[in-house]
Design a protein around this motif. Sequence first.
Motif, mmCIF file in Angstrom:
data_model
loop_
_atom_site.group_PDB
_atom_site.id
_atom_site.type_symbol
_atom_site.label_atom_id
_atom_site.label_comp_id
_atom_site.label_asym_id
_atom_site.label_seq_id
_atom_site.Cartn_x
_atom_site.Cartn_y
_atom_site.Cartn_z
ATOM 1 N N ILE A 1 0.843 -1.196 0.000
ATOM 2 C CA ILE A 1 0.000 0.000 0.000
ATOM 3 C C ILE A 1 0.879 1.248 0.000
ATOM 4 C CG2 ILE A 1 -1.723 1.331 1.273
ATOM 5 C CD1 ILE A 1 -2.868 -1.230 2.330
ATOM 6 N N ASP A 2 0.800 1.999 -1.068
ATOM 7 C CA ASP A 2 1.466 3.292 -1.174
ATOM 8 C C ASP A 2 0.771 4.262 -0.211
ATOM 9 O OD1 ASP A 2 2.384 5.811 -1.878
ATOM 10 O OD2 ASP A 2 1.888 5.632 -4.005
ATOM 11 N N CYS A 3 1.490 4.690 0.833
ATOM 12 C CA CYS A 3 0.881 5.608 1.803
ATOM 13 C C CYS A 3 1.565 6.969 1.768
ATOM 14 C CB CYS A 3 0.901 5.014 3.214
ATOM 15 S SG CYS A 3 2.547 4.681 3.871
ATOM 16 N N SER A 4 2.102 7.328 0.596
ATOM 17 C CA SER A 4 2.740 8.625 0.444
ATOM 18 C C SER A 4 1.716 9.755 0.511
ATOM 19 C CB SER A 4 3.490 8.688 -0.895
ATOM 20 O OG SER A 4 2.597 8.495 -1.972
ATOM 21 N N GLY A 5 2.208 10.978 0.620
ATOM 22 C CA GLY A 5 1.323 12.127 0.808
ATOM 23 C C GLY A 5 0.296 12.310 -0.280
ATOM 24 N N PHE B 1 4.273 1.422 2.466
ATOM 25 C CA PHE B 1 5.540 2.028 2.061
ATOM 26 C C PHE B 1 5.297 3.432 1.521
ATOM 27 C CE2 PHE B 1 3.817 0.165 -1.756
ATOM 28 C CZ PHE B 1 4.169 1.037 -2.772
ATOM 29 N N ASP B 2 6.299 4.292 1.665
ATOM 30 C CA ASP B 2 6.326 5.586 0.976
ATOM 31 C C ASP B 2 7.712 5.698 0.343
ATOM 32 O OD1 ASP B 2 7.743 6.156 3.377
ATOM 33 O OD2 ASP B 2 5.974 7.069 4.261
ATOM 34 N N ASP B 3 8.654 6.439 0.962
ATOM 35 C CA ASP B 3 10.027 6.406 0.471
ATOM 36 C C ASP B 3 10.867 5.400 1.258
ATOM 37 O OD1 ASP B 3 9.989 7.812 2.806
ATOM 38 O OD2 ASP B 3 11.120 9.536 2.067
ATOM 39 N N LYS B 4 10.184 4.649 2.119
ATOM 40 C CA LYS B 4 10.801 3.556 2.867
ATOM 41 C C LYS B 4 9.712 2.560 3.239
ATOM 42 C CE LYS B 4 10.445 6.266 7.135
ATOM 43 N NZ LYS B 4 9.883 7.437 6.446
ATOM 44 N N VAL B 5 10.101 1.359 3.560
ATOM 45 C CA VAL B 5 9.140 0.373 4.040
ATOM 46 C C VAL B 5 8.741 0.769 5.453
ATOM 47 C CG1 VAL B 5 8.758 -2.039 4.658
ATOM 48 C CG2 VAL B 5 10.093 -1.469 2.623
ATOM 49 N N ARG B 6 7.438 0.917 5.679
ATOM 50 C CA ARG B 6 6.948 1.425 6.960
ATOM 51 C C ARG B 6 6.746 0.276 7.955
ATOM 52 N NH1 ARG B 6 4.662 6.440 6.907
ATOM 53 N NH2 ARG B 6 4.620 6.083 9.163
ATOM 54 N N ARG C 1 -0.316 8.037 6.207
ATOM 55 C CA ARG C 1 0.060 8.818 5.034
ATOM 56 C C ARG C 1 1.222 9.752 5.382
ATOM 57 N NH1 ARG C 1 -4.367 11.045 7.432
ATOM 58 N NH2 ARG C 1 -4.386 13.305 7.718
ATOM 59 N N SER C 2 2.236 9.782 4.522
ATOM 60 C CA SER C 2 3.368 10.686 4.701
ATOM 61 C C SER C 2 4.400 10.372 3.642
ATOM 62 C CB SER C 2 4.006 10.528 6.096
ATOM 63 O OG SER C 2 4.580 9.242 6.229
ATOM 64 N N GLY C 3 5.334 11.286 3.455
ATOM 65 C CA GLY C 3 6.517 11.013 2.650
ATOM 66 C C GLY C 3 6.315 11.038 1.155
ATOM 67 N N SER C 4 7.430 10.798 0.450
ATOM 68 C CA SER C 4 7.419 10.685 -1.004
ATOM 69 C C SER C 4 7.243 9.215 -1.373
ATOM 70 C CB SER C 4 8.721 11.269 -1.579
ATOM 71 O OG SER C 4 9.848 10.731 -0.907
ATOM 72 N N THR C 5 7.507 8.865 -2.638
ATOM 73 C CA THR C 5 7.136 7.521 -3.094
ATOM 74 C C THR C 5 8.298 6.808 -3.778
ATOM 75 O OG1 THR C 5 4.987 8.493 -3.626
ATOM 76 C CG2 THR C 5 5.340 6.216 -4.277
ATOM 77 N N GLU D 1 2.562 7.770 -8.728
ATOM 78 C CA GLU D 1 3.501 8.880 -8.642
ATOM 79 C C GLU D 1 4.755 8.405 -7.909
ATOM 80 O OE1 GLU D 1 1.931 12.523 -7.153
ATOM 81 O OE2 GLU D 1 0.067 12.374 -8.302
ATOM 82 N N THR D 2 5.817 8.149 -8.655
ATOM 83 C CA THR D 2 7.061 7.665 -8.051
ATOM 84 C C THR D 2 8.239 8.430 -8.627
ATOM 85 O OG1 THR D 2 8.440 5.708 -7.639
ATOM 86 C CG2 THR D 2 7.258 5.794 -9.755
ATOM 87 N N TRP D 3 9.126 8.883 -7.767
ATOM 88 C CA TRP D 3 10.299 9.609 -8.245
ATOM 89 C C TRP D 3 11.528 9.381 -7.355
ATOM 90 C CZ3 TRP D 3 5.880 12.013 -6.399
ATOM 91 C CH2 TRP D 3 5.972 12.582 -5.133
ATOM 92 N N VAL D 4 11.402 8.479 -6.382
ATOM 93 C CA VAL D 4 12.509 8.172 -5.482
ATOM 94 C C VAL D 4 12.916 6.721 -5.690
ATOM 95 C CG1 VAL D 4 13.236 8.019 -3.068
ATOM 96 C CG2 VAL D 4 11.686 9.842 -3.786
ATOM 97 N N GLY D 5 14.207 6.432 -5.698
ATOM 98 C CA GLY D 5 14.665 5.053 -5.817
ATOM 99 C C GLY D 5 14.714 4.585 -7.256
ATOM 100 N N GLY D 6 14.938 3.279 -7.429
ATOM 101 C CA GLY D 6 15.079 2.709 -8.766
ATOM 102 C C GLY D 6 13.750 2.489 -9.455
#
Length: 211
Positions: free
Chosen positions: A83-87, A119-124, A145-149, A175-180
């Motif tokens: 589950i993407d829980c980014s902002g 997860f967002d920019d890390k595994v929660r 919810r928080s962080g980037s993705t 919407e993803t822009w962090v990591g590989g």
Amino acid sequence: VIAEHSSYAKVIHERFNDLDWLRNNRLHPGNIYSALEVYSNGHGKQGKLSWNPVQSVIRSLSSSIDLCFKNLVPTNKNIYLGIDCSGSMSDDNYRPLKVAGFMAALLRKCELFSSVTFFDDKVRTDLSLPNGSYDEISNYVLRARSGSTNLSLPFHDALNRNLDLDAFVIITDNETWVGGHPQLAFEKYLKAKNPNTKLIVVAVTATDYSI
């Protein structure tokens, strides 16, 4: 129009909390979820009709979702729900997270061999889905919810934990822009663990691309 404490409100409760009636009418929990979302808003997306939502009807539909889960036939597969829980998942009045909450409840109730990871920019690792009703699970997801993705994280996480999976189900707004790149991470998992593992992406927003 249905009013609080009316006989019609009681009829709705009796009908939608009758497991045999739900099964005979082949009502999927997704149908009830959609009806609950529209009814709770007090208006449809199209047209001019509006109404005052009755709380007892909302509770009746919500409990009906839990009953409908019992009508589903499990796959008994090893499923990783990410589950993407980014902002950005809280955009559009939290609609993406509401869908994620419903999907999380569905898998938790129906699929014994499923697991849920936020997860967002890390595994929660600080977030753990509770066992409970649809309402309890959905409300928990809404608060996460928080962080980037970084959408490659579920695949790296599964590899790091040496999970042998039949399928990944990723709920995201893409919407993803962090990591590989997530596709490369998925291909790495396929080569290392199971080349037959499926990837199912549940897009909760309308975009012209997908991971």
